[in-house]
Design a protein around this motif. Structure first.
Motif, PDB file in Angstrom:
ATOM      1  N   UNK A 152       1.054  -1.107  -0.074  1.00  0.00           N
ATOM      2  CA  UNK A 152       0.003   0.101  -0.057  1.00  0.00           C
ATOM      3  C   UNK A 152       0.928   1.256  -0.053  1.00  0.00           C
ATOM      4  N   UNK A 153       1.945   1.275   0.699  1.00  0.00           N
ATOM      5  CA  UNK A 153       2.879   2.280   0.867  1.00  0.00           C
ATOM      6  C   UNK A 153       3.656   2.609  -0.376  1.00  0.00           C
ATOM      7  N   UNK A 154       4.014   1.506  -1.122  1.00  0.00           N
ATOM      8  CA  UNK A 154       4.924   1.542  -2.404  1.00  0.00           C
ATOM      9  C   UNK A 154       4.167   1.650  -3.712  1.00  0.00           C
ATOM     10  N   UNK A 155       2.859   1.793  -3.525  1.00  0.00           N
ATOM     11  CA  UNK A 155       1.972   1.703  -4.649  1.00  0.00           C
ATOM     12  C   UNK A 155       2.072   0.306  -5.336  1.00  0.00           C
ATOM     13  N   UNK A 156       2.222  -0.747  -4.933  1.00  0.00           N
ATOM     14  CA  UNK A 156       2.297  -2.127  -5.557  1.00  0.00           C
ATOM     15  C   UNK A 156       0.938  -2.508  -5.578  1.00  0.00           C
ATOM     16  N   UNK A 157       0.788  -3.308  -6.697  1.00  0.00           N
ATOM     17  CA  UNK A 157      -0.671  -4.121  -6.763  1.00  0.00           C
ATOM     18  C   UNK A 157      -0.938  -5.066  -5.776  1.00  0.00           C
ATOM     19  N   UNK A 158      -1.871  -4.932  -4.987  1.00  0.00           N
ATOM     20  CA  UNK A 158      -2.225  -5.758  -3.854  1.00  0.00           C
ATOM     21  C   UNK A 158      -3.099  -6.906  -4.296  1.00  0.00           C
ATOM     22  N   UNK A 159      -3.564  -6.872  -5.460  1.00  0.00           N
ATOM     23  CA  UNK A 159      -4.274  -8.144  -6.124  1.00  0.00           C
ATOM     24  C   UNK A 159      -3.547  -9.232  -6.081  1.00  0.00           C
ATOM     25  N   UNK A 160      -2.449  -9.279  -6.142  1.00  0.00           N
ATOM     26  CA  UNK A 160      -1.493 -10.565  -5.881  1.00  0.00           C
ATOM     27  C   UNK A 160      -1.400 -11.152  -4.674  1.00  0.00           C
ATOM     28  N   UNK A 161      -1.446 -10.191  -3.639  1.00  0.00           N
ATOM     29  CA  UNK A 161      -1.717 -10.767  -2.299  1.00  0.00           C
ATOM     30  C   UNK A 161      -3.493 -11.275  -1.822  1.00  0.00           C
ATOM     31  N   UNK A 162      -4.219 -10.556  -2.519  1.00  0.00           N
ATOM     32  CA  UNK A 162      -5.902 -10.804  -2.267  1.00  0.00           C
ATOM     33  C   UNK A 162      -5.867 -12.195  -3.017  1.00  0.00           C
ATOM     34  N   UNK A 163      -5.178 -12.505  -4.129  1.00  0.00           N
ATOM     35  CA  UNK A 163      -5.395 -13.906  -4.651  1.00  0.00           C
ATOM     36  C   UNK A 163      -4.513 -15.008  -3.928  1.00  0.00           C
ATOM     37  N   UNK A 164      -3.465 -14.520  -3.312  1.00  0.00           N
ATOM     38  CA  UNK A 164      -2.825 -15.525  -2.440  1.00  0.00           C
ATOM     39  C   UNK A 164      -3.276 -15.925  -1.420  1.00  0.00           C
ATOM     40  N   UNK A 165      -4.203 -14.892  -0.602  1.00  0.00           N
ATOM     41  CA  UNK A 165      -5.157 -15.006   0.666  1.00  0.00           C
ATOM     42  C   UNK A 165      -6.301 -15.873   0.317  1.00  0.00           C
ATOM     43  N   UNK A 166      -6.739 -15.956  -0.740  1.00  0.00           N
ATOM     44  CA  UNK A 166      -8.068 -16.559  -1.270  1.00  0.00           C
ATOM     45  C   UNK A 166      -7.508 -18.074  -1.493  1.00  0.00           C
ATOM     46  N   UNK A 167      -6.458 -18.334  -2.025  1.00  0.00           N
ATOM     47  CA  UNK A 167      -5.965 -19.718  -2.148  1.00  0.00           C
ATOM     48  C   UNK A 167      -5.499 -20.261  -1.016  1.00  0.00           C
ATOM     49  N   UNK A 168      -4.880 -19.533  -0.132  1.00  0.00           N
ATOM     50  CA  UNK A 168      -4.245 -20.155   1.394  1.00  0.00           C
ATOM     51  C   UNK A 168      -5.606 -20.429   2.229  1.00  0.00           C
ATOM     52  N   UNK A 169      -6.312 -19.499   2.335  1.00  0.00           N
ATOM     53  CA  UNK A 169      -7.345 -19.572   3.406  1.00  0.00           C
ATOM     54  C   UNK A 169      -8.882 -19.948   2.873  1.00  0.00           C
ATOM     55  N   UNK A 170      -9.091 -20.085   1.537  1.00  0.00           N
ATOM     56  CA  UNK A 170     -10.394 -20.159   1.316  1.00  0.00           C
ATOM     57  C   UNK A 170     -10.955 -18.887   1.163  1.00  0.00           C
ATOM     58  N   UNK A 171     -12.220 -18.565   0.280  1.00  0.00           N
ATOM     59  CA  UNK A 171     -12.924 -17.175   0.220  1.00  0.00           C
ATOM     60  C   UNK A 171     -13.185 -16.720   1.391  1.00  0.00           C
ATOM     61  N   UNK A 172     -13.936 -17.384   2.141  1.00  0.00           N
ATOM     62  CA  UNK A 172     -14.678 -17.048   3.328  1.00  0.00           C
ATOM     63  C   UNK A 172     -13.686 -16.228   4.238  1.00  0.00           C
ATOM     64  N   UNK A 173     -12.692 -16.958   4.807  1.00  0.00           N
ATOM     65  CA  UNK A 173     -11.936 -16.418   5.778  1.00  0.00           C
ATOM     66  C   UNK A 173     -10.871 -15.435   4.957  1.00  0.00           C
ATOM     67  N   UNK A 174     -10.528 -15.684   4.023  1.00  0.00           N
ATOM     68  CA  UNK A 174      -9.577 -14.641   3.058  1.00  0.00           C
ATOM     69  C   UNK A 174     -10.219 -13.224   3.085  1.00  0.00           C
ATOM     70  N   UNK A 175     -11.691 -13.314   2.846  1.00  0.00           N
ATOM     71  CA  UNK A 175     -12.310 -12.017   2.886  1.00  0.00           C
ATOM     72  C   UNK A 175     -12.287 -11.393   4.224  1.00  0.00           C
ATOM     73  N   UNK A 176     -12.557 -12.014   5.155  1.00  0.00           N
ATOM     74  CA  UNK A 176     -12.441 -11.559   6.557  1.00  0.00           C
ATOM     75  C   UNK A 176     -11.022 -10.736   6.716  1.00  0.00           C
ATOM     76  N   UNK A 177     -10.158 -11.719   6.465  1.00  0.00           N
ATOM     77  CA  UNK A 177      -8.733 -11.048   6.945  1.00  0.00           C
ATOM     78  C   UNK A 177      -8.306  -9.790   5.954  1.00  0.00           C
ATOM     79  N   UNK A 178      -8.614  -9.947   4.831  1.00  0.00           N
ATOM     80  CA  UNK A 178      -8.337  -8.836   3.813  1.00  0.00           C
ATOM     81  C   UNK A 178      -9.396  -7.610   3.932  1.00  0.00           C
ATOM     82  N   UNK A 179     -10.580  -7.958   4.394  1.00  0.00           N
ATOM     83  CA  UNK A 179     -11.193  -6.416   4.785  1.00  0.00           C
ATOM     84  C   UNK A 179     -10.706  -5.784   5.962  1.00  0.00           C
ATOM     85  N   UNK A 180     -10.245  -6.539   7.008  1.00  0.00           N
ATOM     86  CA  UNK A 180      -9.749  -5.828   8.090  1.00  0.00           C
ATOM     87  C   UNK A 180      -8.262  -5.367   7.696  1.00  0.00           C
ATOM     88  N   UNK A 181      -7.455  -6.117   6.991  1.00  0.00           N
ATOM     89  CA  UNK A 181      -6.188  -5.875   6.474  1.00  0.00           C
ATOM     90  C   UNK A 181      -5.950  -4.504   5.556  1.00  0.00           C
TER      91      UNK A 181
END
Length: 215
Positions: free
Chosen positions: A63-92
């Protein structure tokens, strides 16, 4: 009546077609053996105690260095599943957005942005930009700080406005990563594409109403 509908139909196609193409591409990509091994490794690593803290730190850095966070979003969805990943990413994404927002708000980003006095924004404008991210998430954080949107309004608009895009994107990635096939899954993906298009049209109409009502 027909003339009023045509612009919205064009807008639906502009939004839905890229989503469908990306979905098709990812669906083909996940069939590769190396993709299955990578997915298995990510899901195994996600259970480690440091996985979530590392995700938060990386999200803030992106976020600080203006890098695309979509890569992190995709990684979270794969790692934790879309339900848990959605909660984690919304807070994060809400917490991570505060850092560039405060940097811009305190004037540290002025050297990179010209004519900051001309930048004006409201809670409604920020909310619309979060719901339909026409401007990338990382850029909106700095712009909101420069526009001096109040902190509480910034946090509420960021969290609430990010819900649709975060959940839908996580759902897409998780569905494809699990290798789900069949007519039922295809209908779910098609339904999600329709929801994206309808959401974009709804925001377009809401934006026009806000401009007429408040601006």
């Amino acid at each position: 009546m027909t003339q009023d509908i045509k612009p919205h139909l064009r807008f639906i196609l502009i939004v839905a077609i890229p989503v469908a193409l990306v979905t098709l591409f990812l669906g083909q990509l996940q069939q590769l053996p190396v993709a299955h091994r990578l997915i298995a490794w990510m899901q195994q690593t996600a259970s480690e105690w440091w996985a979530i803290p590392l995700f938060v730190v990386l999200y803030i850095a992106f976020s600080v260095f203006l890098l695309p966070v979509g890569l992190l979003s995709a990684t979270a969805a794969v790692a934790w599943g879309w339900q848990f990943a959605s909660i984690i990413e919304l807070v994060t994404c809400t917490v991570a957005a505060v850092v560039p927002y405060e940097l811009a708000r305190r004037g540290l980003a002025r050297r990179f942005i010209k004519d900051e006095q001309r930048i004006e924004a409201s809670f409604f404008a920020l909310l619309l930009l979060r719901i339909v991210p026409v401007i990338p998430y990382v850029a909106v954080n700095y712009l909101a700080g420069v526009a001096r949107i109040r902190p509480r309004a910034f946090l509420v608009a960021t969290f609430a406005g990010s819900i649709p895009s975060v959940v839908l994107f996580a759902y897409f990635v998780d569905t494809l990563a699990t290798g789900a096939v069949g007519a039922a899954t295809q209908l779910r993906i098609l339904g999600a594409c329709v929801l994206v298009a309808l959401m974009a049209v709804a925001v377009r109409l809401l934006s026009a109403w806000v401009r007429r009502r408040f601006l």
